[in-house]
Design an enzyme around this catalytic site. Structure first.
Site, mmCIF file in Angstrom:
data_model
loop_
_atom_site.group_PDB
_atom_site.id
_atom_site.type_symbol
_atom_site.label_atom_id
_atom_site.label_comp_id
_atom_site.label_asym_id
_atom_site.label_seq_id
_atom_site.Cartn_x
_atom_site.Cartn_y
_atom_site.Cartn_z
ATOM 1 N N GLY A 184 0.802 -1.225 0.000
ATOM 2 C CA GLY A 184 0.000 0.000 0.000
ATOM 3 C C GLY A 184 0.828 1.265 0.000
ATOM 4 O O GLY A 184 0.761 2.044 0.954
ATOM 5 N N GLN A 196 -0.391 2.247 7.041
ATOM 6 C CA GLN A 196 -1.474 1.692 6.217
ATOM 7 C C GLN A 196 -2.472 1.013 7.156
ATOM 8 O O GLN A 196 -2.720 1.533 8.234
ATOM 9 C CB GLN A 196 -0.929 0.695 5.186
ATOM 10 C CG GLN A 196 -0.944 1.237 3.756
ATOM 11 C CD GLN A 196 -2.340 1.460 3.163
ATOM 12 O OE1 GLN A 196 -3.375 1.199 3.774
ATOM 13 N NE2 GLN A 196 -2.361 1.990 1.959
ATOM 14 N N MET A 225 -2.016 -5.165 -3.038
ATOM 15 C CA MET A 225 -3.447 -5.461 -2.964
ATOM 16 C C MET A 225 -4.107 -5.487 -4.329
ATOM 17 O O MET A 225 -4.928 -6.359 -4.612
ATOM 18 C CB MET A 225 -4.122 -4.461 -2.047
ATOM 19 C CG MET A 225 -3.708 -4.701 -0.610
ATOM 20 S SD MET A 225 -4.524 -3.614 0.521
ATOM 21 C CE MET A 225 -3.804 -2.097 0.004
ATOM 22 N N GLY A 226 -3.737 -4.547 -5.175
ATOM 23 C CA GLY A 226 -4.312 -4.516 -6.520
ATOM 24 C C GLY A 226 -4.035 -5.814 -7.266
ATOM 25 O O GLY A 226 -4.794 -6.209 -8.151
ATOM 26 N N TYR A 245 1.812 6.570 -7.243
ATOM 27 C CA TYR A 245 1.252 6.804 -8.582
ATOM 28 C C TYR A 245 2.353 7.318 -9.500
ATOM 29 O O TYR A 245 3.045 8.276 -9.180
ATOM 30 C CB TYR A 245 0.105 7.815 -8.521
ATOM 31 C CG TYR A 245 -0.704 7.818 -9.795
ATOM 32 C CD1 TYR A 245 -1.800 6.977 -9.947
ATOM 33 C CD2 TYR A 245 -0.350 8.635 -10.864
ATOM 34 C CE1 TYR A 245 -2.528 6.942 -11.140
ATOM 35 C CE2 TYR A 245 -1.070 8.603 -12.056
ATOM 36 C CZ TYR A 245 -2.163 7.758 -12.180
ATOM 37 O OH TYR A 245 -2.863 7.725 -13.363
ATOM 38 N N CYS A 287 -11.695 -15.152 4.917
ATOM 39 C CA CYS A 287 -13.050 -15.567 4.603
ATOM 40 C C CYS A 287 -13.992 -14.525 5.199
ATOM 41 O O CYS A 287 -13.891 -14.234 6.378
ATOM 42 C CB CYS A 287 -13.288 -16.914 5.274
ATOM 43 S SG CYS A 287 -14.580 -17.812 4.527
HETATM 44 P P1 NAD Z 1 1.109 -0.873 -4.190
HETATM 45 O O1 NAD Z 1 1.865 0.367 -3.915
HETATM 46 O O2 NAD Z 1 1.627 -2.174 -3.705
HETATM 47 O O3 NAD Z 1 0.897 -1.020 -5.777
HETATM 48 C C1 NAD Z 1 0.494 0.035 -6.617
HETATM 49 C C2 NAD Z 1 0.723 -0.411 -8.062
HETATM 50 O O4 NAD Z 1 0.228 0.612 -8.945
HETATM 51 C C3 NAD Z 1 2.194 -0.623 -8.389
HETATM 52 O O5 NAD Z 1 2.380 -1.898 -8.965
HETATM 53 C C4 NAD Z 1 2.487 0.494 -9.378
HETATM 54 O O6 NAD Z 1 3.458 0.132 -10.337
HETATM 55 C C5 NAD Z 1 1.145 0.722 -10.013
HETATM 56 N N1 NAD Z 1 0.989 2.050 -10.607
HETATM 57 C C6 NAD Z 1 1.242 3.244 -10.042
HETATM 58 N N2 NAD Z 1 0.943 4.237 -10.890
HETATM 59 C C7 NAD Z 1 0.485 3.663 -12.019
HETATM 60 C C8 NAD Z 1 -0.001 4.161 -13.249
HETATM 61 N N3 NAD Z 1 -0.092 5.467 -13.460
HETATM 62 N N4 NAD Z 1 -0.408 3.280 -14.185
HETATM 63 C C9 NAD Z 1 -0.330 1.942 -13.974
HETATM 64 N N5 NAD Z 1 0.135 1.411 -12.829
HETATM 65 C C10 NAD Z 1 0.519 2.259 -11.854
HETATM 66 O O7 NAD Z 1 -0.368 -0.612 -3.643
HETATM 67 P P2 NAD Z 1 -1.489 -1.703 -3.247
HETATM 68 O O8 NAD Z 1 -1.177 -2.296 -1.940
HETATM 69 O O9 NAD Z 1 -1.744 -2.605 -4.396
HETATM 70 O O10 NAD Z 1 -2.749 -0.755 -3.048
HETATM 71 C C11 NAD Z 1 -3.326 -0.092 -4.153
HETATM 72 C C12 NAD Z 1 -4.388 0.894 -3.705
HETATM 73 O O11 NAD Z 1 -5.581 0.225 -3.313
HETATM 74 C C13 NAD Z 1 -3.973 1.753 -2.515
HETATM 75 O O12 NAD Z 1 -4.353 3.085 -2.744
HETATM 76 C C14 NAD Z 1 -4.732 1.176 -1.391
HETATM 77 O O13 NAD Z 1 -4.956 2.100 -0.356
HETATM 78 C C15 NAD Z 1 -6.017 0.784 -2.070
HETATM 79 N N6 NAD Z 1 -6.721 -0.246 -1.316
HETATM 80 C C16 NAD Z 1 -7.943 -0.605 -1.642
HETATM 81 C C17 NAD Z 1 -8.595 -1.580 -0.918
HETATM 82 C C18 NAD Z 1 -9.935 -2.008 -1.241
HETATM 83 O O14 NAD Z 1 -10.501 -2.794 -0.572
HETATM 84 N N7 NAD Z 1 -10.480 -1.550 -2.297
HETATM 85 C C19 NAD Z 1 -8.009 -2.199 0.127
HETATM 86 C C20 NAD Z 1 -6.770 -1.833 0.427
HETATM 87 C C21 NAD Z 1 -6.137 -0.869 -0.311
#
Ligand code: NAD
Length: 558
Positions: free
Chosen positions: A53, A131, A179-180, A275, A412
């Site tokens: 994150g 986080q 997470m993504g 980002y 789960c």
């Molecule tokens: P991370 O930092 O591990 O990964 C982010 C990814 O985005 C990296 O692989 C990076 O290369 C990529 N990236 C960055 N800019 C980019 C761009 N312009 N184009 C394409 N790829 C790009 O983060 P993460 O742990 O995967 O978390 C991602 C986001 O999801 C965070 O903002 C987090 O807070 C949010 N999140 C959402 C949930 C949910 O339930 N929806 C849960 C937790 C976190």
């Protein structure tokens, strides 16, 4: 002992087996889970203590990590360790029923709660970004988010297409990080064909290696051809494409390429580290970030605006677009895009009805390190909840599809009433020796009663209480009173500094009667606060759940 456990940041691994390094399982559990968060199999960047994150850390510095480990090794069962933003600051005599560790991460006085002030304090060595489960030591790798993402995609299918089965449907997303990276596997588990854009080849390689993504395409044309062919054949498929979402999404709009669902999980909540701007070649991004952060942020903001403008165009093209909890819309609006909030967040769109019943991301990890322990628990839970369709499907598929990272674990989604049943069943399996060592039971902070986050979990509450942050604090206080093994309160998780307050808890199941009593209290109280919070906001589903569960809510019309 400290050096052996955490001296080399590139080779940390939680101890396995039933021999203790600490004085009891009460302290061995947080020790193993802290180290597990930093295992290179689990953490995104262990050398910088970053778990996931963006910049979510498990400890503030290598010295602070050593000090936490040293303290946990000596901590007694009537003592409590206090951790202030990743640094151990005090040990106090409490009592055996109290938590062994209490954690506060990244908190700032509200009027000071901006990224710039946070970074100033972080640079001065005074705080760290925790986080959600990074700084509270219950991150279990990408699987943690996998079930939630699966649940979300299924709920979106149910809502828009009348079925949780997404066979023949297409999804577009970006971000394959900690997470993504769950998105491609969650999508294929739900039956869909998904295109995932990430700018960093390392993130793509990691998801390929752990089988979270099926394949990588060399070009956009190639990626589209693969996704379209799979959807036409109703064949689940995930395709990664290296590219910048701020380029690829507008290009897809320009070509008129529709997807059934569109979302994004770049780490946009922290635009400086999470980002990558489209104008900057990926290889040069880190250099610019260090050299000229202001310029970097300007370029990131421009790219986020272009990225979100394309998502709004997808809405106009008839796609179902949702924000996936990374504050991408908030950053786009701050960058001047008025229409940024023209599509909903995933919680009001799909998850809130679950939160009303206290249903959320329940998880457990086997401290033994033995995958067989998780298999035993999987079987027990399938027997315990025969009528829970999503749980049955998930637990049938998960063992074959999920590669464990670090200590074997399982997630789960379970709700009020079911969590306590599951926790007591796990404790019993430890007691009789079917599970070979104690298990820790915890959850994400993204849960029904543990977070205030107006751009995500509490977006568009029906009574307008989105920004009220009393609830997560009450949740943490109650979990402390109920005797969780460690409890945490954080700021800024998910959506960034200034935008959220949230709490976590972990409780140990070591097979003892004492553990059973704690599990009974904690796993009732914790999801109970979720039902309470939503009942207070007037949700009928929550009021029904409160009545059915016999909750005592003095101000609710029960
Ligand atoms: P991370 O930092 O591990 O990964 C982010 C990814 O985005 C990296 O692989 C990076 O290369 C990529 N990236 C960055 N800019 C980019 C761009 N312009 N184009 C394409 N790829 C790009 O983060 P993460 O742990 O995967 O978390 C991602 C986001 O999801 C965070 O903002 C987090 O807070 C949010 N999140 C959402 C949930 C949910 O339930 N929806 C849960 C937790 C976190």
């Amino acid at each position: 002992a400290v050096e052996a456990l955490c001296g080399d940041l590139s080779a940390i691994r939680a101890p396995r087996g039933s021999a203790l390094s600490a004085r009891s399982w009460q302290t061995e559990a947080p020790l193993r889970m802290l180290l597990n968060n930093l295992d290179p199999e689990v953490a995104e960047h262990p050398q910088e203590l970053v778990v996931y994150g963006g910049s979510g850390r498990a400890a503030r510095s290598h010295d602070a990590l050593r000090a936490i480990v040293r303290t946990l090794l000596r901590l007694a069962d009537d003592e409590t360790l206090l951790v202030q933003s990743g640094k151990p600051v005090g040990v106090f005599r409490t009592h055996e029923g109290a938590p062994r560790v209490l954690i506060a991460n990244s908190l700032l006085v509200p009027a000071w709660a901006s990224w710039s002030e946070f970074r100033r304090l972080e640079a001065a060595g005074l705080t760290m970004f925790g986080q959600m489960t990074a700084g509270s030591w219950i991150y279990i790798g990408t699987q943690g988010i996998l079930q939630g993402t699966y649940q979300t995609f299924c709920a979106a299918g149910e809502r828009h297409f009348g079925s949780p089965d997404l066979s023949g449907r297409t999804i577009l997303t970006a971000g394959l990080g900690g997470m993504g990276g769950a998105q491609p596997l969650a999508a294929t588990m739900a039956g869909a064909a998904i295109l995932c854009v990430d700018v960093d080849q390392r993130s793509i390689d990691r998801r390929l290696a752990t089988r979270y993504v099926d394949e990588q395409a060399g070009t956009l044309d190639d990626a589209l051809a693969r996704v379209r062919a799979a959807a036409a054949a109703r064949r689940p498929l995930s395709v990664a494409l290296r590219g910048n979402a701020a380029d690829v999404f507008p290009e897809l709009v320009a070509r008129g390429e529709r997807f059934d669902l569109v979302t994004d999980q770049t780490a946009a909540h922290d635009p400086l580290t999470g980002y990558v701007p489209a104008e900057v070649p990926f290889e040069e991004a880190a250099g610019l970030r260090a050299r000229d952060p202001q310029r970097y942020l300007e370029l990131a903001s421009q790219s986020i605006v272009a990225h979100v403008r394309a998502m709004c165009d997808f809405v106009r093209m008839g796609c179902y677009v949702f924000d996936y909890g990374n504050n991408l819309r908030g950053e786009a609006r701050a960058g001047g895009l008025e229409e940024a909030f023209s599509y909903p967040g995933f919680v009001p769109a799909y998850i809130r009805p679950l939160f009303c019943r206290g249903i959320g991301p329940f998880r457990w990890a086997a401290l033994s390190g033995d995958p067989a322990d998780i298999a035993v628990i999987d079987r027990a839970l399938r027997a315990l909840f025969p009528d829970d369709v999503l749980l049955q499907r998930w637990l049938a598929m998960a063992p074959g599809k999920v590669a464990f990272q670090g200590l074997p674990a399982r997630i789960c989604w379970l709700g009020y009433g079911d969590r306590v049943k599951a926790g007591l069943a796990i404790n019993e399996l430890v007691r009789v020796g079917e599970v070979s060592a104690p298990v820790v039971i915890g959850r994400d902070h993204l849960d029904s009663g543990s977070v205030a986050s107006p751009y995500r979990e509490t977006e568009a509450m029906q009574d307008g209480s989105d920004a009220i942050a009393d609830w997560p604090i009450l949740n943490a206080l109650l979990n402390t009173a109920a005797g969780a093994t460690w409890v945490s309160v954080h700021h800024g998780g998910g959506v960034g500094i200034g935008n959220s307050i949230h709490a976590g808890m972990v409780v140990l199941a070591d097979g003892t009667a004492d553990a059973a009593a704690r599990l009974e209290r904690v796993l009732t109280a914790d999801p109970g606060t979720g039902v309470m919070r939503h009942a207070d906001a007037g949700y009928e589903e929550a009021l029904d759940a409160a009545r059915a569960g016999g909750l005592d809510l003095p101000s609710a019309p029960l």
